[in-house]
Design an enzyme around this catalytic site. Structure first.
Site: not given
Length: 394
Positions: A328, A240
């Site tokens: 990082c 949907t």
């Protein structure tokens, strides 16, 4: 006194514009119909769906029936590459991409290699992050079924020679996909001129909602369906439709198209001011990526002798939101694969900072960055034994 909050990470995501939100709101409440339903509520949703599809198509000069809504850029990348791979397996199993692609491309290529026996060539790039056209053409084999090269890099902003790549692909009868998540809505795109067969796009990079994107599929392109179930998206991507987000994406695409020239001129001017100001004030600094063929709002610096994590933390303490080329945040200590691919040494690639400019960035914001960043870099360098050694040597 309240701390200043300055957002300089538009390449990561953008805020939803008020005009976009206003367009979306009725589809959470009164216009809540399912676009597959035949009653009035459903027909109203279907009308809105068709309108949004046309707005997104107009952004890249495509036909509305060539636009397929997805959950975002990563899904579009996955669908384009996996869909071509499985649909054209009888022809060959070779895919060509580059070493600086978004992980939405790299990881699906690695998956196809590992689990389905496909062969993938990862092209090198030049020092500005540009694919070398002669090497691309040399990499094509009889078994090559797809070339996937991003339109513009999300880290360093370099725009690829997409038209030339499309011409090479067409010459060798190979399909061409481009990840245009950073580019679509930020630079002009005409798929008819570019010889592109598939293009990935995303709403939240152009002031629309998150969780909605699109895949342009050129008419006649053979592609496996990605989600199986209902008949939505012409039986190619079941489920949907996310109507509020689709409507929002359509409005964001319309605004991007209307404001394109002003957007590019303004952001390019701010970008130039930022680059010039930082290079003047901070020694041992380089700009990564092409200065000519570059996204208008992208700036990527490498600062020698320090690491990007420290820069981000100190900028955040000043209220400045930015990002680093260093990975990082993903839990890895390795530097950016993009910066390594353009030839930066490991230690310089670690000290990178991406500042991305958007429609709500002001001249005053740029002045604030130019004022505050030099002291941040100097403070971090004073704690660096590498920098200390350079100063002593001088």
């Amino acid at each position: 006194m309240e701390k200043r909050r300055l957002y300089m990470d538009y390449s990561a995501t953008t805020p939803v514009k008020k005009e976009v939100l206003d367009e979306m709101m009725p589809y959470f409440t009164e216009n809540f119909g399912n676009a597959s339903s035949f009653h009035t509520f459903g027909r109203e949703a279907k009308t809105a769906l068709d309108k949004a599809r046309g707005q997104v198509a107009n952004l890249i000069n495509a036909k509305p029936n060539e636009i397929y809504f997805t959950a975002g850029g990563t899904e579009s990348d996955n669908w384009a590459i996996e869909g071509v791979a499985f649909a054209h397996r009888s022809k060959g199993n070779h895919i060509i991409t580059s070493k600086i692609e978004h992980h939405g491309v790299l990881h699906i290529c690695e998956y196809l290699e590992k689990h389905h026996g496909f062969e993938v060539t990862y092209l090198d790039v030049d020092a500005e992050g540009r694919v070398k056209l002669d090497e691309l053409e040399k990499a094509i084999k009889d078994t090559t079924i797809l070339i996937s090269i991003m339109f513009a890099n999300n880290e360093i902003g370099t725009i690829q020679p997409i038209k030339e790549i499309g011409e090479i692909a067409k010459k060798h009868n190979v399909l061409f996909h481009t990840d245009a998540v950073q580019a679509a809505g930020n630079v002009p795109i005409d798929v008819k001129e570019l010889n592109v067969d598939l293009m990935s796009m995303s709403s939240h990079k152009i002031y629309g909602p998150k969780g909605i994107g699109a895949l342009y599929i050129k008419t006649g392109t053979k592609l496996h369906s990605f989600v199986h179930g209902g008949a939505q998206e012409r039986r190619r991507r079941a489920g949907t439709e996310n109507m509020p987000s689709i409507v929002g994406y359509g409005k964001a695409a319309e605004l991007a198209k209307t404001n394109m020239d002003e957007h590019i001129e303004r952001l390019t001017s701010l970008r130039t001011k930022l680059i010039d100001g930082i290079l003047e004030k901070i020694p041992y600094t380089r700009v990564n990526g092409s200065l000519e063929d570059r996204l208008p709002g992208n700036v990527n610096f490498s600062f020698e002798f320090i690491e990007g994590e420290g820069i981000l933390l100190m900028l955040d303490m000043l209220g400045i939101a930015a990002s680093s080329g260093s990975a990082c945040t993903s839990g890895s200590l390795d530097p950016s694969h993009v910066l390594m691919a353009i030839g930066l040494p490991h230690e310089i690639a670690h000290g990178s900072l991406r500042l991305s400019i958007g429609d709500f960035t002001t001249e005053d914001d740029i002045d604030y960055i130019i004022e505050k960043l030099p002291a941040v870099i100097e403070r971090l360098r004073m704690m660096s034994p590498l920098y200390d050694a350079v100063i002593k040597q001088k």
